[in-house]
Design an enzyme around this catalytic site. Structure first.
Site, PDB file in Angstrom:
ATOM      1  N   GLU A 131       1.217  -0.901   0.221  1.00 40.01           N
ATOM      2  CA  GLU A 131      -0.197   0.156  -0.194  1.00 40.01           C
ATOM      3  C   GLU A 131       0.451   1.343  -0.290  1.00 40.01           C
ATOM      4  O   GLU A 131       0.322   2.142   0.399  1.00 40.01           O
ATOM      5  CB  GLU A 131      -0.669  -0.202   1.385  1.00 40.01           C
ATOM      6  CG  GLU A 131      -2.014  -1.333   1.683  1.00 40.01           C
ATOM      7  CD  GLU A 131      -3.380  -0.676   1.781  1.00 40.01           C
ATOM      8  OE1 GLU A 131      -3.013  -0.063   2.514  1.00 40.01           O
ATOM      9  OE2 GLU A 131      -4.226  -2.486   2.601  1.00 40.01           O
ATOM     10  N   GLU A 242      -5.743  -8.797   0.702  1.00 40.83           N
ATOM     11  CA  GLU A 242      -5.799  -8.090   1.931  1.00 40.83           C
ATOM     12  C   GLU A 242      -7.854  -7.965   1.424  1.00 40.83           C
ATOM     13  O   GLU A 242      -8.260  -7.843   0.685  1.00 40.83           O
ATOM     14  CB  GLU A 242      -6.323  -7.117   2.558  1.00 40.83           C
ATOM     15  CG  GLU A 242      -4.335  -7.001   3.570  1.00 40.83           C
ATOM     16  CD  GLU A 242      -4.213  -6.110   3.878  1.00 40.83           C
ATOM     17  OE1 GLU A 242      -5.452  -4.976   4.354  1.00 40.83           O
ATOM     18  OE2 GLU A 242      -2.279  -5.726   3.456  1.00 40.83           O
TER      19      GLU A 242
END
Ligand SMILES: *[C@@H]1O[C@H](CO)[C@@H](O)[C@H](O)[C@H]1NC(C)=O
Ligand SMILES: *[C@@H]1O[C@H](CO)[C@@H](O)[C@H](O)[C@H]1NC(C)=O
Ligand SMILES: CC(=O)N[C@H]1CO[C@H](CO)[C@@H](O)[C@@H]1O
Length: 623
Positions: A131, A242
């Protein structure tokens, strides 16, 4: 011994069939910031393999190779993984600059030289970063998500890691990157896609808090994010690194954390379409030790236990064998009379394509989660998955003749499913099937409402042909070519229907459509009514639609098209300015349905499938 026989069998099978991995995410620290130790990792990995109801959760995604509290000592997770035969999606933290990456590489190479193939054989792949691109995006910055890194840095780091493992037991392992779906669909990050062997995607409908994001929307929001990422991924494999739904914590717009909702999300998203089909690392087994974060995604609660907080057995998954649309109304083929854009049925005030429950609406979301944990926890916190900051404030004004949609910051092109306005004012309800690199969005859209006359003779049991309510758009379009019968169709943004090429359209019908009616429609506006699409049409004739017995894939060829389950017929001629209702029936909730469209006569039609006004192509309307 039975177990070893099965292991041997699995091993031999894996040489011919790619294994699909299932597991959870594991941070390096507990919620009190203490380091997770080898024995704790070992308990975690053992629990993941034995948690009641689930099986096969034998993989672990790590965020860092460094043991918490050290400079570059390798993670104790490696020994625990070896002890428990847990496969690994290894992560290197990539937002700590060159010094940080060097420490990560030192830890990884030290572990590889110590453990050799006993570690390397467990490695599914290696992710450089997590991320990082999200954290430098406007949304990430506004939400204090922490230090990130840009595409140039990540690309460079991926190269360094590939070089670093070249002479080790992990030589040749896939090296890629994990980021939010919103980062992957941002074209400024394309260099990272090019540099990556795989794409790791994080997506959380729960955090998409500027959208209609109740648990009922979770399935659609998630798979629209996934599909948008696949469309951006240039053919690289896209894995789910995720996702999950919290069991407790704050409500984010319509998204309510609860055991029941976490269960629903597990069943619909995990059991329904991920587990065993796409490499998935769920968020997560445990995030609540010793204190419970807000939100908390852990499925076992504060105390590690084989007893989950909710049922993981997938028994709540509803499957339907009803085909949709059924052939029952296949005769209801309508070709409404062409109407002029300005004439006829105006004044409904209806926004074409703005269906409030339209699939893909999250494509225009700009959700923004709160930072869920202190910076020191970032390596073990669920990281947010939200769209970039709204690219535009969109206002929609209806008039009797036209709907003027103006986008002060520039309307999003079909290629930008992320980045748009709050759900309440989103002009377009759905992301396109795939981005159209060649089409750019106009800064002002002039939408002629009711440009398409309602089909005058639609069976009462059909849904509307227009996209005024809920609808599904195709998530995969596969052209197959009779003149090249062994060529794989791949994925296309266009529908192509000619004497040699037919197109297969896959629709993923969400479980939430159970009990509703689904209607397959084909919309062909006048060229002048299109703002972001176009088509070419020649010849004469119509098309025939066949519902296939199983879904097509990008690998499908003319010779391997699945058999026909129902021939639904089709119009004998096709002319612009018309909408065609092909068939209607009970929605096959939770299923992927494929329709093959073949030309009759000399029809030669090629169009860019697009929901932007006026919508063009095949859709399933839901009512
Ligand atoms: C797109 O990516 C670039 C490079 O990572 C970033 O600077 C920019 O802010 C991103 N845009 C959005 C809207 O997220
Ligand atoms: C898709 O359709 C558009 C509109 O007709 C056309 O301009 C484009 O070339 C087509 N693309 C392909 C790959 O056929
Ligand atoms: C730009 C943006 O989406 N910012 C979000 C940051 O997070 C808060 C919640 O913590 C949202 O309300 C904002 O929308």
């Amino acid at each position: 011994m039975l177990t070893s026989t099965l292991v041997a069998l699995a091993a031999s099978l894996s040489t011919v069939t790619a294994q699909v991995y299932k597991g959870f995410n594991y941070g390096s620290t507990n919620t009190d910031n203490s380091a997770i130790t080898e024995s704790q990792y070992q308990s975690d990995f053992t629990t993941a393999q034995n948690v009641v109801g689930a099986s096969g959760f034998t993989s672990a995604r790590l965020y860092t190779c460094i043991q918490a509290g050290t400079t570059d000592t390798y993670s104790e997770a490696f020994q625990a993984a070896i002890n428990t035969k847990t496969s690994l999606l290894i992560g290197l933290w990539a937002s700590g600059g060159q010094a940080g990456l060097t420490n990560e590489i030192n830890a990884l190479t030290a572990a590889l030289s110590n453990f050799g193939s006993s570690l390397a054989d467990l490695i599914v792949a290696i992710s450089v970063g997590s991320e990082d691109l999200y954290r430098i995006s406007p949304t990430g910055i506004e939400n204090n998500s922490g230090v990130g890194a840009g595409p140039d840095v990540i690309t460079d780091f991926i190269g360094q890691v590939k070089t670093a493992i070249a002479g080790t037991a992990a030589s040749g392992k896939s090296v890629g990157h994990v980021d939010t779906w919103t980062a992957w669909v941002n074209g400024s990050n394309d260099a990272v896609i090019s540099a990556s062997d795989f794409i790791g995607m994080d997506a959380y409908p729960y955090f998409q808090n500027t959208m209609t994001n109740s648990i009922q929307d979770g399935y659609s929001l998630f798979f629209d994010a996934y599909d948008a990422t696949v469309a951006a991924a240039a053919g690289k494999p896209v894995w789910v690194t995720e996702t999950g739904w919290p069991v407790s914590g704050s409500t984010e717009n319509d998204a309510v954390p609860s055991l029941a909702n976490a269960q629903t999300y597990w069943d619909q998203v995990g059991c329904g379409r991920l587990f065993g089909q796409i490499n998935t690392w769920w968020y997560t087994l445990q995030d609540a030790f010793p204190t419970t974060p807000n939100p908390s995604f852990g499925i076992v609660g504060t105390t590690l236990s084989d007893t989950p907080l909710y049922d993981l057995s997938c028994s709540g998954v509803t499957t339907s064998s009803d085909p949709i649309p059924s052939a029952s109304v296949s005769a209801a083929i309508q070709a409404a009379t062409a109407g002029s854009a300005q004439g006829g049925n105006v004044g409904t005030g209806q926004k074409i394509g703005s269906g409030s429950e339209a699939q893909g609406e999250e494509g225009s979301s700009a959700a923004a989660p709160a930072e869920t944990s202190p910076a020191s926890q970032e390596q073990s916190s669920p990281q947010q998955t939200q769209a970039p900051a709204p690219a535009s404030e969109e206002t929609v004004t209806s008039t009797n003749v036209e709907t003027i949609t103006s986008c002060s910051g520039g309307c999003h092109a079909p290629s930008a499913p992320a980045g748009s306005a709050p759900a309440g004012s989103a002009p377009a309800g759905s992301a396109p099937a795939a981005p159209a690199p060649v089409v750019t969005g106009p800064t002002t859209l002039i939408t002629h409402t009711s440009v398409l006359p309602s089909a005058s003779a639609v069976s009462a049991s059909s849904c509307p042909a227009s996209l005024s309510g809920t609808y599904e758009y195709p998530h995969l379009i596969v052209p197959v070519d009779k003149s090249q019968p062994d060529q794989q169709g791949g994925t296309s943004y266009n529908g192509t229907i000619s004497s040699s090429i037919s197109s297969i359209f896959n629709f993923d019908i969400p479980p939430t459509d159970a009990g509703k009616t689904c209607t397959l429609v084909f919309l062909l506006p006048e060229q002048s009514q299109l703002t972001t699409s176009a088509f070419s049409l020649s010849g004469s004739g119509g098309f025939d639609v066949a519902q296939l017995s199983s879904p097509a894939t990008e690998q499908t060829t003319y010779n391997t098209v699945p058999s026909v389950a129902n021939d639904l017929g089709g119009p004998s001629s096709v002319t612009p300015g018309n909408e065609y209702v092909i068939a209607s029936g009970a929605c096959a909730a939770g299923e992927t349905i494929s329709y093959e469209v073949t030309a009759t006569g000399s029809l030669d039609l090629n169009y860019f499938q697009d929901y932007n006004p006026s919508p063009i192509g095949f859709y399933v309307t839901v009512c």
